[in-house]
Design an enzyme around this catalytic site. Sequence first.
Site, PDB file in Angstrom:
ATOM      1  N   ARG A 229       0.867  -1.184   0.000  1.00  0.00           N
ATOM      2  CA  ARG A 229       0.000   0.000   0.000  1.00  0.00           C
ATOM      3  C   ARG A 229       0.896   1.224   0.000  1.00  0.00           C
ATOM      4  O   ARG A 229       1.969   1.214   0.641  1.00  0.00           O
ATOM      5  CB  ARG A 229      -0.901   0.019   1.249  1.00  0.00           C
ATOM      6  CG  ARG A 229      -2.022  -1.011   1.252  1.00  0.00           C
ATOM      7  CD  ARG A 229      -3.085  -0.738   0.174  1.00  0.00           C
ATOM      8  NE  ARG A 229      -4.167  -1.716   0.183  1.00  0.00           N
ATOM      9  CZ  ARG A 229      -4.268  -2.765  -0.639  1.00  0.00           C
ATOM     10  NH1 ARG A 229      -3.325  -2.985  -1.545  1.00  0.00           N
ATOM     11  NH2 ARG A 229      -5.300  -3.582  -0.568  1.00  0.00           N
ATOM     12  N   HIS A 277      -1.544  -0.336  -9.947  1.00  0.00           N
ATOM     13  CA  HIS A 277      -2.093  -1.332  -9.004  1.00  0.00           C
ATOM     14  C   HIS A 277      -2.471  -2.636  -9.727  1.00  0.00           C
ATOM     15  O   HIS A 277      -3.614  -3.090  -9.654  1.00  0.00           O
ATOM     16  CB  HIS A 277      -3.314  -0.741  -8.269  1.00  0.00           C
ATOM     17  CG  HIS A 277      -3.579  -1.423  -6.945  1.00  0.00           C
ATOM     18  ND1 HIS A 277      -3.899  -0.736  -5.807  1.00  0.00           N
ATOM     19  CD2 HIS A 277      -3.570  -2.735  -6.577  1.00  0.00           C
ATOM     20  CE1 HIS A 277      -4.079  -1.578  -4.804  1.00  0.00           C
ATOM     21  NE2 HIS A 277      -3.876  -2.805  -5.255  1.00  0.00           N
TER      22      HIS A 277
HETATM   23  P1  NAP Z   1      -0.899 -11.495   5.276  1.00  0.00           P
HETATM   24  O1  NAP Z   1      -0.988 -12.929   4.903  1.00  0.00           O
HETATM   25  O2  NAP Z   1      -1.763 -10.959   6.345  1.00  0.00           O
HETATM   26  O3  NAP Z   1       0.640 -11.208   5.645  1.00  0.00           O
HETATM   27  C1  NAP Z   1       1.080  -9.987   6.158  1.00  0.00           C
HETATM   28  C2  NAP Z   1       2.531 -10.128   6.576  1.00  0.00           C
HETATM   29  O4  NAP Z   1       2.989  -8.867   7.073  1.00  0.00           O
HETATM   30  C3  NAP Z   1       2.710 -11.138   7.716  1.00  0.00           C
HETATM   31  O5  NAP Z   1       3.910 -11.840   7.548  1.00  0.00           O
HETATM   32  C4  NAP Z   1       2.770 -10.243   8.945  1.00  0.00           C
HETATM   33  O6  NAP Z   1       3.482 -10.800  10.024  1.00  0.00           O
HETATM   34  C5  NAP Z   1       3.515  -9.056   8.384  1.00  0.00           C
HETATM   35  N1  NAP Z   1       3.286  -7.870   9.201  1.00  0.00           N
HETATM   36  C6  NAP Z   1       2.131  -7.200   9.410  1.00  0.00           C
HETATM   37  N2  NAP Z   1       2.318  -6.178  10.273  1.00  0.00           N
HETATM   38  C7  NAP Z   1       3.621  -6.208  10.607  1.00  0.00           C
HETATM   39  C8  NAP Z   1       4.419  -5.431  11.459  1.00  0.00           C
HETATM   40  N3  NAP Z   1       3.923  -4.405  12.150  1.00  0.00           N
HETATM   41  N4  NAP Z   1       5.726  -5.763  11.576  1.00  0.00           N
HETATM   42  C9  NAP Z   1       6.253  -6.802  10.912  1.00  0.00           C
HETATM   43  N5  NAP Z   1       5.535  -7.582  10.069  1.00  0.00           N
HETATM   44  C10 NAP Z   1       4.243  -7.290   9.916  1.00  0.00           C
HETATM   45  O7  NAP Z   1      -1.150 -10.560   3.989  1.00  0.00           O
HETATM   46  P2  NAP Z   1      -0.908 -10.921   2.449  1.00  0.00           P
HETATM   47  O8  NAP Z   1      -2.046 -11.722   1.906  1.00  0.00           O
HETATM   48  O9  NAP Z   1       0.465 -11.484   2.297  1.00  0.00           O
HETATM   49  O10 NAP Z   1      -1.009  -9.470   1.791  1.00  0.00           O
HETATM   50  C11 NAP Z   1      -0.128  -8.422   2.178  1.00  0.00           C
HETATM   51  C12 NAP Z   1      -0.603  -7.118   1.580  1.00  0.00           C
HETATM   52  O11 NAP Z   1      -0.406  -7.108   0.166  1.00  0.00           O
HETATM   53  C13 NAP Z   1      -2.101  -6.821   1.708  1.00  0.00           C
HETATM   54  O12 NAP Z   1      -2.432  -6.340   2.996  1.00  0.00           O
HETATM   55  C14 NAP Z   1      -2.285  -5.757   0.651  1.00  0.00           C
HETATM   56  O13 NAP Z   1      -1.958  -4.483   1.184  1.00  0.00           O
HETATM   57  C15 NAP Z   1      -1.232  -6.096  -0.394  1.00  0.00           C
HETATM   58  N6  NAP Z   1      -1.812  -6.566  -1.666  1.00  0.00           N
HETATM   59  C16 NAP Z   1      -1.493  -5.873  -2.798  1.00  0.00           C
HETATM   60  C17 NAP Z   1      -1.989  -6.281  -4.033  1.00  0.00           C
HETATM   61  C18 NAP Z   1      -1.617  -5.521  -5.297  1.00  0.00           C
HETATM   62  O14 NAP Z   1      -2.146  -5.830  -6.351  1.00  0.00           O
HETATM   63  N7  NAP Z   1      -0.719  -4.565  -5.240  1.00  0.00           N
HETATM   64  C19 NAP Z   1      -2.814  -7.409  -4.124  1.00  0.00           C
HETATM   65  C20 NAP Z   1      -3.122  -8.099  -2.940  1.00  0.00           C
HETATM   66  C21 NAP Z   1      -2.612  -7.671  -1.727  1.00  0.00           C
HETATM   67  P3  NAP Z   1       2.923 -12.139  10.757  1.00  0.00           P
HETATM   68  O15 NAP Z   1       3.099 -13.245   9.753  1.00  0.00           O
HETATM   69  O16 NAP Z   1       3.815 -12.293  11.897  1.00  0.00           O
HETATM   70  O17 NAP Z   1       1.488 -11.881  11.088  1.00  0.00           O
END
Ligand code: NAP
Length: 314
Positions: A229, A277
Amino acid sequence: MPSPIAFVSRMTVETEAVWKQALRAAMPQEEILSFSELSDSQKQAVDFAIVANPDPADIAALPGLTWIHSLWAGVERLVLELGEKAPPIVRLKDPELSRVMAEAVLAWTYYLQRNMPAYRENQEKALWQELDYRHPGEMTIGLLGLGALGTAAAERLTQAGFNVAGWSRSEKAIAGVETLKGEDGLRALLEKSDILVCLVPLTDATRGLLDAGRLAMMKHGAALINFARGAVIVADDLLAAFDSGRISHAVLDVFEQEPLPTASPFWRHPKATVLPHISAPTSRESSARIVAGNVRAWRQTGSLPETVDMIRGY
Ligand code: NAP
């Protein structure tokens, strides 16, 4: 007879119709109605909704909701807009989405590793000049976030021969990947990354995570990919890091304001690659299948998949 499933979004009528068609194909036994199609008594009776950036007022008009399923993986906006009053939220966790994101991470890592931004600039000057080849094994790719998307990206990068390190909130173990956590772990990741890939959700803890101080911890000339983001990076600090040479190039797929305003300096900046995006578009069919599977399990057992932690913000 279960109550209909509400489909609540801010999509155009046409886009919503295509989504409803995919969802109905995946769960033909369910009645799926747009919010605007629900009668007043149906609004009272509905206990489950499928949502895509819904208007919070529409969600508030469905008082019987026991949970909602988002069609998107990122739920930042939903968490922010619905706040504490939100029913339990299930977000999309789709292996196909993870595959597509991992593919994007590898593609734009290659783009940077193979000096494409510099060759593009040279082409504009009709300059025939060979630049140094960097072997993947000599490079470290740092991943901010080791969740569904970050883990898939880590595996793909490792298979391609890159050194991979990743940072998360909790402890992780991923074969061939150096896993880090905490403030010290973040510093270590920033210091060792040749390319840093952002895949953390936007929360109170990650807003402005990459500010001037953290960017200054990176190697001189390191590159950045933001697929998470926009607000995870402080835009003005990134522009200053371009000027100082700290960051040689950034691939930016996400911005605080989308579409990116035409006046944004990123559009014309030689050190920025702007994408609209598109790093991991949601597949309608696969996403509909996942939602249908979760709905079927809920109807049969009453149990929900993991829900979003509203305090943590993801
Ligand atoms: P997820 O499975 O919830 O994973 C989030 C990761 O970030 C986890 O490893 C989490 O740690 C870590 N994290 C969160 N807060 C943190 C902090 N304060 N300090 C350190 N690590 C932290 O999410 P995801 O499915 O991988 O997706 C991640 C993000 O990608 C989404 O939230 C969205 O913003 C973005 N996204 C972008 C697109 C695009 O087209 N550009 C598409 C889809 C998603 P833990 O494992 O320890 O919980």
